[in-house]
Motif scaffolding. Structure first.
Motif: not given
Length: 123
Positions: A42-49, A60-69, A71-72, A94-98
């Motif tokens: 959220r703080l760094d707009p330059d992150i691409r990966l 966990d990582g999958l919950t983070m991925a889901q929130k990214i997809r 919320e952002m 993982g595929r389901e959450v992006g």
């Protein structure tokens, strides 16, 4: 600002991955779990990966991925899981959450340089 965010609760894995990527021309930030990773994104707009473990405390990582997809969704960021988990049900979630890609530990950096450079617009 960072191009790659490495998210892992293991300080050893964070160090291995971030050092390898830094030594190969990437600007790298690190986070200790999904909640920290989400805050840094959220703080760094330059992150691409994002290179993230799955099993971490707090978030966990999958919950983070889901929130990214969710919320952002407009953010152009690739998410690659770097994990010991290699079963089809978890990959399907993982595929389901992006999630963009999947790397089973151990980390073999040379194999990912090309794709990671493309994800970050360096190729």
């Amino acid at each position: 600002m960072a191009q790659v965010l490495v998210v892992d609760d293991s300080s050893t894995m964070r160090e291995i991955v971030s050092t390898f990527l830094s030594n190969n021309g990437f600007a790298v930030a690190v986070a200790s779990d999904g909640r920290d990773g989400l805050a840094q994104l959220r703080l760094d707009p330059d992150i691409r990966l994002i290179v993230s473990d799955i099993n971490m405390p707090n978030m966990d990582g999958l919950t983070m991925a889901q929130k990214i997809r969710t919320e952002m969704g407009e953010r152009d960021v690739r998410i690659v899981m770097l994990t010991t988990e290699d079963n089809s049900a978890i990959r399907a979630r993982g595929r389901e959450v992006g999630v963009t890609g999947w790397i089973v530990k151990p980390f073999r950096g040379e194999a990912v340089l090309g794709p990671f450079r493309r994800f970050c617009g360096m190729a």
